[in-house]
Scaffold this active site. Sequence first.
Site, mmCIF file in Angstrom:
data_model
loop_
_atom_site.group_PDB
_atom_site.id
_atom_site.type_symbol
_atom_site.label_atom_id
_atom_site.label_comp_id
_atom_site.label_asym_id
_atom_site.label_seq_id
_atom_site.Cartn_x
_atom_site.Cartn_y
_atom_site.Cartn_z
ATOM 1 N N ASP A 1 -23.643 -25.071 -21.370
ATOM 2 C CA ASP A 1 -23.159 -25.126 -22.751
ATOM 3 C C ASP A 1 -22.604 -23.790 -23.226
ATOM 4 O O ASP A 1 -21.959 -23.720 -24.277
ATOM 5 C CB ASP A 1 -24.274 -25.594 -23.699
ATOM 6 C CG ASP A 1 -25.539 -24.748 -23.584
ATOM 7 O OD1 ASP A 1 -25.449 -23.517 -23.755
ATOM 8 O OD2 ASP A 1 -26.615 -25.322 -23.326
ATOM 9 N N GLY B 1 -26.266 -23.174 -7.472
ATOM 10 C CA GLY B 1 -26.907 -21.879 -7.623
ATOM 11 C C GLY B 1 -27.593 -21.402 -6.362
ATOM 12 O O GLY B 1 -27.610 -20.199 -6.059
ATOM 13 N N ASP C 1 -31.111 -20.944 -16.823
ATOM 14 C CA ASP C 1 -31.099 -21.829 -17.992
ATOM 15 C C ASP C 1 -30.914 -23.253 -17.480
ATOM 16 O O ASP C 1 -29.802 -23.767 -17.420
ATOM 17 C CB ASP C 1 -29.972 -21.429 -18.942
ATOM 18 C CG ASP C 1 -29.855 -22.380 -20.121
ATOM 19 O OD1 ASP C 1 -30.840 -23.085 -20.415
ATOM 20 O OD2 ASP C 1 -28.780 -22.416 -20.746
ATOM 21 N N SER C 2 -32.014 -23.870 -17.123
ATOM 22 C CA SER C 2 -31.946 -25.189 -16.489
ATOM 23 C C SER C 2 -32.374 -26.280 -17.441
ATOM 24 O O SER C 2 -33.032 -26.038 -18.453
ATOM 25 C CB SER C 2 -32.857 -25.223 -15.260
ATOM 26 O OG SER C 2 -34.205 -25.137 -15.673
ATOM 27 N N GLN D 1 -25.111 -36.179 -13.596
ATOM 28 C CA GLN D 1 -26.043 -36.577 -14.651
ATOM 29 C C GLN D 1 -25.330 -37.355 -15.749
ATOM 30 O O GLN D 1 -24.096 -37.338 -15.856
ATOM 31 C CB GLN D 1 -26.711 -35.338 -15.237
ATOM 32 C CG GLN D 1 -25.741 -34.304 -15.763
ATOM 33 C CD GLN D 1 -26.312 -32.911 -15.782
ATOM 34 O OE1 GLN D 1 -27.506 -32.696 -15.918
ATOM 35 N NE2 GLN D 1 -25.441 -31.910 -15.652
ATOM 36 N N TYR E 1 -37.147 -29.504 -29.579
ATOM 37 C CA TYR E 1 -37.822 -29.797 -28.320
ATOM 38 C C TYR E 1 -39.159 -30.461 -28.620
ATOM 39 O O TYR E 1 -39.888 -30.014 -29.515
ATOM 40 C CB TYR E 1 -38.048 -28.529 -27.491
ATOM 41 C CG TYR E 1 -36.781 -27.875 -26.994
ATOM 42 C CD1 TYR E 1 -35.639 -28.632 -26.744
ATOM 43 C CD2 TYR E 1 -36.717 -26.509 -26.776
ATOM 44 C CE1 TYR E 1 -34.475 -28.036 -26.294
ATOM 45 C CE2 TYR E 1 -35.554 -25.900 -26.321
ATOM 46 C CZ TYR E 1 -34.441 -26.674 -26.082
ATOM 47 O OH TYR E 1 -33.284 -26.083 -25.640
ATOM 48 N N TYR F 1 -33.640 -20.430 -28.576
ATOM 49 C CA TYR F 1 -33.760 -20.520 -27.117
ATOM 50 C C TYR F 1 -32.780 -19.571 -26.425
ATOM 51 O O TYR F 1 -33.158 -18.797 -25.531
ATOM 52 C CB TYR F 1 -33.519 -21.960 -26.676
ATOM 53 C CG TYR F 1 -33.482 -22.150 -25.182
ATOM 54 C CD1 TYR F 1 -34.649 -22.379 -24.464
ATOM 55 C CD2 TYR F 1 -32.277 -22.095 -24.472
ATOM 56 C CE1 TYR F 1 -34.622 -22.555 -23.089
ATOM 57 C CE2 TYR F 1 -32.237 -22.265 -23.105
ATOM 58 C CZ TYR F 1 -33.408 -22.493 -22.414
ATOM 59 O OH TYR F 1 -33.364 -22.654 -21.056
ATOM 60 N N GLN F 2 -31.520 -19.624 -26.826
ATOM 61 C CA GLN F 2 -30.481 -18.841 -26.137
ATOM 62 C C GLN F 2 -30.753 -17.342 -26.247
ATOM 63 O O GLN F 2 -30.604 -16.607 -25.273
ATOM 64 C CB GLN F 2 -29.096 -19.150 -26.739
ATOM 65 C CG GLN F 2 -28.810 -20.607 -27.054
ATOM 66 C CD GLN F 2 -28.441 -21.444 -25.847
ATOM 67 O OE1 GLN F 2 -28.673 -21.052 -24.706
ATOM 68 N NE2 GLN F 2 -27.862 -22.603 -26.095
#
Length: 290
Positions: free
Chosen positions: A93, A145, A162-163, A38, A230, A68-69
Amino acid sequence: MDIMKKGWFSEIHEELLPGQAFSMRVKKVLHEEKSQYQDIKIIETTDYGRALILDGIIQCTLRDEFSYQEMISFLPLCAHPNPEKVLIVGGGDGGVAREVTKHPAVKEVHQVEIDDRVVELSKKYLPEMACGFDHPKLHLTIGDGFEYMKNHENEFDVIITDSSDPIGPAVGLFEESYYSLMKAALKPGGIVCSQGNSYWCELDFCKSLLENCRKHFPATAYSFITTPSYTCGNIGFAIGCLDPDRELSEPLHVFTKAEIDEMKLRYYTSEIHRASFVLPRFVEKTLYES
């Protein structure tokens, strides 16, 4: 697609987010490269701090990443009676690893991330999140995965995916076959939690994702959180459990405010856990009644 113009970064993706964009003022571009999988960009913004961008789509910013995390981690962990062994798929991350290792019941965390460059660059430019890789509970594998889970059946209490968005290397993580693999990798009563996009932007996609989950998990639910960086300002999670009697919206681990502060949680509480499953009526009808 992303656009860097006159000191601004703009996330523009007509396939995922037609007719809209999200922009941040840029102080400096810290790094750009094309990895094997990517396009990776890390920028310093004026109001959101450093940001990780993959294939032109914002993955996280230092201003709001904790929402989010924490939630993708603590929602499934606190809905499981004893989440000792956890698998993280993606999460290059390091933010999810940082949060999962905080939970007192968790003894062992395995993480599989396909792109080693995201891990390496996060360690260099996003140490606030990448510190998760340094925890002694964590075991990191660079790889696919799907292949990893094929070789690890009936092992995990919780699997967290976590994609990035459903394009590029992450597209398979939203399909029914992936839920089948996760089911096989779980112990009895296990829970999965996956990034589930925004109901404001992609309600039909959210419905499809939850239907894929229902085909393999007898207890399912959708929750959402607010995240200003987001597009549309929120994002959801698809959660499934192999125990048909589990009420996913009711935390089994309830922490005091002192315990929350000791774990350095800034978003998650037991009250927020419950509230995140309360959906607007139009979303509730689409996901559960149609």
